[in-house]
Structure formats: C-alpha cells, structure tokens
Scaffold this motif. Structure first.
Motif, PDB file in Angstrom:
ATOM      1  N   ARG A   1      33.314  41.501  45.031  1.00 37.84           N
ATOM      2  CA  ARG A   1      33.487  41.639  46.487  1.00 37.84           C
ATOM      3  C   ARG A   1      34.127  42.966  46.854  1.00 37.84           C
ATOM      4  O   ARG A   1      33.754  43.586  47.837  1.00 37.84           O
ATOM      5  CB  ARG A   1      34.322  40.498  47.049  1.00 37.84           C
ATOM      6  CG  ARG A   1      33.655  39.153  47.059  1.00 37.84           C
ATOM      7  CD  ARG A   1      32.305  39.142  47.781  1.00 37.84           C
ATOM      8  NE  ARG A   1      32.374  39.403  49.190  1.00 37.84           N
ATOM      9  CZ  ARG A   1      32.321  38.476  50.139  1.00 37.84           C
ATOM     10  NH1 ARG A   1      32.205  37.217  49.833  1.00 37.84           N
ATOM     11  NH2 ARG A   1      32.362  38.824  51.402  1.00 37.84           N
ATOM     12  N   SER A   2      35.084  43.406  46.059  1.00 39.42           N
ATOM     13  CA  SER A   2      35.723  44.682  46.355  1.00 39.42           C
ATOM     14  C   SER A   2      34.703  45.814  46.317  1.00 39.42           C
ATOM     15  O   SER A   2      34.689  46.689  47.179  1.00 39.42           O
ATOM     16  CB  SER A   2      36.843  44.966  45.355  1.00 39.42           C
ATOM     17  OG  SER A   2      37.411  46.221  45.616  1.00 39.42           O
ATOM     18  N   SER A   3      33.834  45.774  45.338  1.00 44.66           N
ATOM     19  CA  SER A   3      32.803  46.798  45.225  1.00 44.66           C
ATOM     20  C   SER A   3      31.765  46.669  46.333  1.00 44.66           C
ATOM     21  O   SER A   3      31.379  47.650  46.949  1.00 44.66           O
ATOM     22  CB  SER A   3      32.114  46.698  43.864  1.00 44.66           C
ATOM     23  OG  SER A   3      33.058  46.912  42.842  1.00 44.66           O
ATOM     24  N   ALA A   4      31.333  45.453  46.598  1.00 44.74           N
ATOM     25  CA  ALA A   4      30.285  45.222  47.595  1.00 44.74           C
ATOM     26  C   ALA A   4      30.762  45.514  49.008  1.00 44.74           C
ATOM     27  O   ALA A   4      30.010  46.038  49.831  1.00 44.74           O
ATOM     28  CB  ALA A   4      29.786  43.781  47.503  1.00 44.74           C
ATOM     29  N   ASP A   5      32.009  45.190  49.296  1.00 41.32           N
ATOM     30  CA  ASP A   5      32.524  45.340  50.658  1.00 41.32           C
ATOM     31  C   ASP A   5      33.348  46.603  50.871  1.00 41.32           C
ATOM     32  O   ASP A   5      33.867  46.816  51.954  1.00 41.32           O
ATOM     33  CB  ASP A   5      33.361  44.114  51.029  1.00 41.32           C
ATOM     34  CG  ASP A   5      32.523  42.857  51.064  1.00 41.32           C
ATOM     35  OD1 ASP A   5      31.482  42.872  51.725  1.00 41.32           O
ATOM     36  OD2 ASP A   5      32.911  41.875  50.420  1.00 41.32           O
ATOM     37  N   ALA A   6      33.463  47.426  49.853  1.00 47.35           N
ATOM     38  CA  ALA A   6      34.217  48.671  49.946  1.00 47.35           C
ATOM     39  C   ALA A   6      35.611  48.451  50.553  1.00 47.35           C
ATOM     40  O   ALA A   6      35.990  49.077  51.525  1.00 47.35           O
ATOM     41  CB  ALA A   6      33.440  49.705  50.742  1.00 47.35           C
ATOM     42  N   SER A   7      36.356  47.527  49.946  1.00 46.68           N
ATOM     43  CA  SER A   7      37.698  47.250  50.450  1.00 46.68           C
ATOM     44  C   SER A   7      38.604  48.455  50.234  1.00 46.68           C
ATOM     45  O   SER A   7      38.447  49.220  49.290  1.00 46.68           O
ATOM     46  CB  SER A   7      38.276  46.007  49.776  1.00 46.68           C
ATOM     47  OG  SER A   7      38.191  46.105  48.390  1.00 46.68           O
ATOM     48  N   ASP A   8      39.540  48.615  51.145  1.00 48.15           N
ATOM     49  CA  ASP A   8      40.472  49.730  51.097  1.00 48.15           C
ATOM     50  C   ASP A   8      41.737  49.392  50.311  1.00 48.15           C
ATOM     51  O   ASP A   8      42.418  50.281  49.807  1.00 48.15           O
ATOM     52  CB  ASP A   8      40.853  50.139  52.525  1.00 48.15           C
ATOM     53  CG  ASP A   8      39.630  50.599  53.297  1.00 48.15           C
ATOM     54  OD1 ASP A   8      39.124  51.686  52.980  1.00 48.15           O
ATOM     55  OD2 ASP A   8      39.176  49.860  54.190  1.00 48.15           O
ATOM     56  N   LEU A   9      42.043  48.110  50.237  1.00 46.19           N
ATOM     57  CA  LEU A   9      43.229  47.644  49.527  1.00 46.19           C
ATOM     58  C   LEU A   9      42.934  46.257  48.994  1.00 46.19           C
ATOM     59  O   LEU A   9      42.258  45.458  49.653  1.00 46.19           O
ATOM     60  CB  LEU A   9      44.428  47.581  50.488  1.00 46.19           C
ATOM     61  CG  LEU A   9      45.739  47.029  49.945  1.00 46.19           C
ATOM     62  CD1 LEU A   9      46.336  47.993  48.916  1.00 46.19           C
ATOM     63  CD2 LEU A   9      46.732  46.793  51.068  1.00 46.19           C
ATOM     64  N   VAL A  10      43.421  45.954  47.785  1.00 41.40           N
ATOM     65  CA  VAL A  10      43.250  44.632  47.190  1.00 41.40           C
ATOM     66  C   VAL A  10      44.628  44.065  46.900  1.00 41.40           C
ATOM     67  O   VAL A  10      45.430  44.687  46.201  1.00 41.40           O
ATOM     68  CB  VAL A  10      42.414  44.700  45.890  1.00 41.40           C
ATOM     69  CG1 VAL A  10      42.268  43.320  45.273  1.00 41.40           C
ATOM     70  CG2 VAL A  10      41.044  45.323  46.152  1.00 41.40           C
ATOM     71  N   LEU A  11      44.909  42.894  47.463  1.00 39.98           N
ATOM     72  CA  LEU A  11      46.164  42.175  47.190  1.00 39.98           C
ATOM     73  C   LEU A  11      45.837  41.014  46.261  1.00 39.98           C
ATOM     74  O   LEU A  11      45.012  40.164  46.592  1.00 39.98           O
ATOM     75  CB  LEU A  11      46.767  41.649  48.491  1.00 39.98           C
ATOM     76  CG  LEU A  11      47.161  42.700  49.518  1.00 39.98           C
ATOM     77  CD1 LEU A  11      47.676  42.034  50.787  1.00 39.98           C
ATOM     78  CD2 LEU A  11      48.196  43.641  48.956  1.00 39.98           C
ATOM     79  N   VAL A  12      46.492  40.980  45.113  1.00 41.91           N
ATOM     80  CA  VAL A  12      46.198  39.970  44.088  1.00 41.91           C
ATOM     81  C   VAL A  12      47.402  39.059  43.907  1.00 41.91           C
ATOM     82  O   VAL A  12      48.535  39.536  43.798  1.00 41.91           O
ATOM     83  CB  VAL A  12      45.858  40.644  42.738  1.00 41.91           C
ATOM     84  CG1 VAL A  12      45.546  39.609  41.672  1.00 41.91           C
ATOM     85  CG2 VAL A  12      44.693  41.607  42.897  1.00 41.91           C
ATOM     86  N   ASP A  13      47.137  37.756  43.851  1.00 42.74           N
ATOM     87  CA  ASP A  13      48.177  36.758  43.598  1.00 42.74           C
ATOM     88  C   ASP A  13      48.722  36.970  42.185  1.00 42.74           C
ATOM     89  O   ASP A  13      48.032  36.718  41.204  1.00 42.74           O
ATOM     90  CB  ASP A  13      47.578  35.354  43.742  1.00 42.74           C
ATOM     91  CG  ASP A  13      48.560  34.246  43.413  1.00 42.74           C
ATOM     92  OD1 ASP A  13      49.732  34.544  43.132  1.00 42.74           O
ATOM     93  OD2 ASP A  13      48.147  33.077  43.458  1.00 42.74           O
ATOM     94  N   GLY A  14      49.946  37.473  42.094  1.00 43.08           N
ATOM     95  CA  GLY A  14      50.550  37.749  40.796  1.00 43.08           C
ATOM     96  C   GLY A  14      51.137  36.536  40.114  1.00 43.08           C
ATOM     97  O   GLY A  14      51.583  36.622  38.976  1.00 43.08           O
ATOM     98  N   THR A  15      51.146  35.383  40.778  1.00 35.16           N
ATOM     99  CA  THR A  15      51.725  34.172  40.184  1.00 35.16           C
ATOM    100  C   THR A  15      50.669  33.177  39.727  1.00 35.16           C
ATOM    101  O   THR A  15      51.015  32.133  39.195  1.00 35.16           O
ATOM    102  CB  THR A  15      52.658  33.473  41.197  1.00 35.16           C
ATOM    103  OG1 THR A  15      51.894  33.044  42.325  1.00 35.16           O
ATOM    104  CG2 THR A  15      53.773  34.403  41.633  1.00 35.16           C
TER     105      THR A  15
END
Length: 80
Positions: free
Chosen positions: A47-61
């Motif tokens: 999705r990040s690649s397909a939607d050209a996201s500017d920032l990715v927030l990932v659940d670290g827990t």
C-alpha cells in the motif's frame, strides 16, 4: 496545517487494533492530513508503494509486526 494547493500528504497507519487506529487517524485527519489504514506488514509495503504515502506509522507493540523490517523494506523500495 496551513491550507495549500494540491493534495494533502498521505499518512499510512499500520495498526491492527481498531480503537487505537481510529483515534490516531482522527487526530491526524483533524490536522488536514489524509490517512490510510493497513493491517499487516506485507500490506503496508504494498500500500505504501501503491499509494505513494508520505509517512508510515507502524505499531511498534504488535507481537508479530517488526517495525524495523517494515522500515527496511520501505527504504529498499524507495531508494533510487
């Protein structure tokens, strides 16, 4: 966020729990950003690649989601 011309930045939220995802996305959207939620790391990469996201927030827990793995894969795809 000040009003600008064009499309607002897209923030990809990688979070499997609904309540925290909704709260986070609501707070982000209230500042004028677009948001998109995905549930799992392979989806986050695609999705990040397909939607050209500017920032990715990932659940670290998350017990099965390694944020370092996601970051490395995203960097590989965006390196030129």
């Amino acid at each position: 966020m000040p009003a600008t011309l064009g499309v607002q930045p897209l923030i990809l939220v990688v979070e499997s729990d609904t309540a925290p995802a909704r709260s986070l996305m609501s707070a982000i959207a209230s500042q004028g950003f677009r948001t998109l939620r995905v549930l799992a790391r392979p989806n986050a990469i695609a999705r990040s690649s397909a939607d050209a996201s500017d920032l990715v927030l990932v659940d670290g827990t998350h017990p099965t989601l390694d944020p370092v793995w996601v970051t490395v894969r995203l960097r590989e795809r965006t390196s030129t």
